[in-house]
Design an enzyme around this catalytic site. Structure first.
Site, PDB file in Angstrom:
ATOM      1  CG  HIS A 258       3.793 -15.605   1.281  1.00 44.15           C
ATOM      2  ND1 HIS A 258       5.091 -15.557   1.737  1.00 44.15           N
ATOM      3  CD2 HIS A 258       3.071 -16.213   2.256  1.00 44.15           C
ATOM      4  CE1 HIS A 258       5.154 -16.105   2.932  1.00 44.15           C
ATOM      5  NE2 HIS A 258       3.944 -16.513   3.275  1.00 44.15           N
TER       6      HIS A 258
ATOM      7  CD  GLU B 296       8.024 -13.509   0.317  1.00 43.42           C
ATOM      8  OE1 GLU B 296       9.269 -13.486   0.318  1.00 43.42           O
ATOM      9  OE2 GLU B 296       7.370 -14.523   0.612  1.00 43.42           O
TER      10      GLU B 296
ATOM     11  CB  SER C  28       4.736 -19.897   3.359  1.00 44.11           C
ATOM     12  OG  SER C  28       4.487 -21.231   3.753  1.00 44.11           O
TER      13      SER C  28
ATOM     14  CG  ASN D 197       8.573 -18.405   5.104  1.00 43.63           C
ATOM     15  OD1 ASN D 197       8.690 -18.133   6.294  1.00 43.63           O
ATOM     16  ND2 ASN D 197       7.403 -18.372   4.482  1.00 43.63           N
TER      17      ASN D 197
END
Length: 291
Positions: free
Chosen positions: A140, A152, A119, A190
């Site tokens: 991800h 992602e 992440s 994130n």
């Protein structure tokens, strides 16, 4: 390149969800973990989650049975070497991930694509520890994997277009949507989400609001489905801290400094839902704020 077999490293929260969606989409899956108990728990959870989809008429019972039949488990990491695509979903520690790839290298097929579900960790740096940086990609998934629609895709500096296009096509077969991110700390989701959670923890730390008032404010005031502290518990406070440290170290900006209260909770072993205690206590029927 045609992908038919997928190896998944790690049978935890993310790994079992990734195995679930790949098997349901027709891929043969080998799920690996160092713990046979973790593998047994993952299979039990995948079965229960697929059964829930059957009960809600999302999938047929035949589809569930076929998906379960496509999943094999192993404690031997090297058995994943014969798959077309490997997705590493181990703990969010760079040295552990690098060691996994180094162990796999002598056993891989020439065409095998390596990916990481990290992440936040640099894809370029992980790829450089392998013999195929051009066939290395960040893959991800969001948690919970069977429910969340986004994946992602993060290209390292050496990732070639064939690898990217192959993984983009795989995301499409899973019925999910890909977002492409450049390889910078924490990528897109994130990079935006974790500082918000960290700021919510600072808001608690500084006494601006209680756990309940902070989460209620964001749920009702910003229409978020979960409050930031509730979400932090769901993600895992150790994961939140690891991502904030990657942001702080990688971008050298004080705005990414992890809140001392987050560090204290992790040091106490209060990691959220997975330990039954974080910003909420989960031992009873209803979660109760711990502050």
């Amino acid at each position: 390149m045609e992908i038919s077999t997928v190896g998944i490293v790690g049978a935890g929260q993310m790994g079992n969800g990734i195995a679930h969606v790949f098997a349901l989409s027709g891929y043969n899956v080998i799920l690996n973990d160092i713990s046979s108990d973790a593998l047994a728990a993952a299979i039990k959870l995948i079965d229960a989650n697929l059964e829930r989809q059957v009960s809600r008429d999302k999938i047929t019972r035949d589809a569930k049975n076929a998906a379960m039949a496509r999943i094999k488990t192993t404690t031997e990491l090297t058995e994943l070497g014969q798959t077309d695509l490997i997705i590493e979903a181990a703990t969010e520690r760079e040295e552990i991930k690098a060691q996994i790839f180094e162990t796999l290298l002598p056993h891989l097929q020439p065409h095998t694509i390596l990916t990481s579900n990290t992440s936040s960790i640099s894809i370029t740096r992980l790829a450089a520890r392998t013999d195929r940086p051009e066939k290395f990609l960040g893959f991800h998934f969001m948690n919970p994997v069977p429910v969340m629609q986004l994946v992602e895709l993060i290209r390292g500096i050496a990732t070639d277009d064939d690898t990217f296009q192959t993984c983009l096509a795989v995301v499409d077969t899973l019925g999910k949507t890909a977002a492409t991110s450049e390889d910078f700390p924490a990528f897109i989701v994130n990079r935006i989400l974790m500082p918000m959670i960290n700021e919510a923890i600072y808001t608690l730390y500084e006494g601006v609001g209680s756990v309940q008032s902070i989460d209620t404010s964001l749920k009702l005031g910003a229409n978020h489905p979960m409050g930031p502290l509730e979400l932090a518990d769901f993600i895992g406070l150790d994961t939140c801290l690891a991502i904030m440290n990657v942001l702080h170290d990688g971008l050298a900006d004080t705005k990414y400094r992890p809140c001392p209260l987050l560090t204290k909770y992790v040091e106490a072993g209060w990691l959220g839902r997975k330990t039954n205690r974080g910003f909420y206590d989960y031992t009873g029927e209803t979660p109760v704020p711990t502050r």
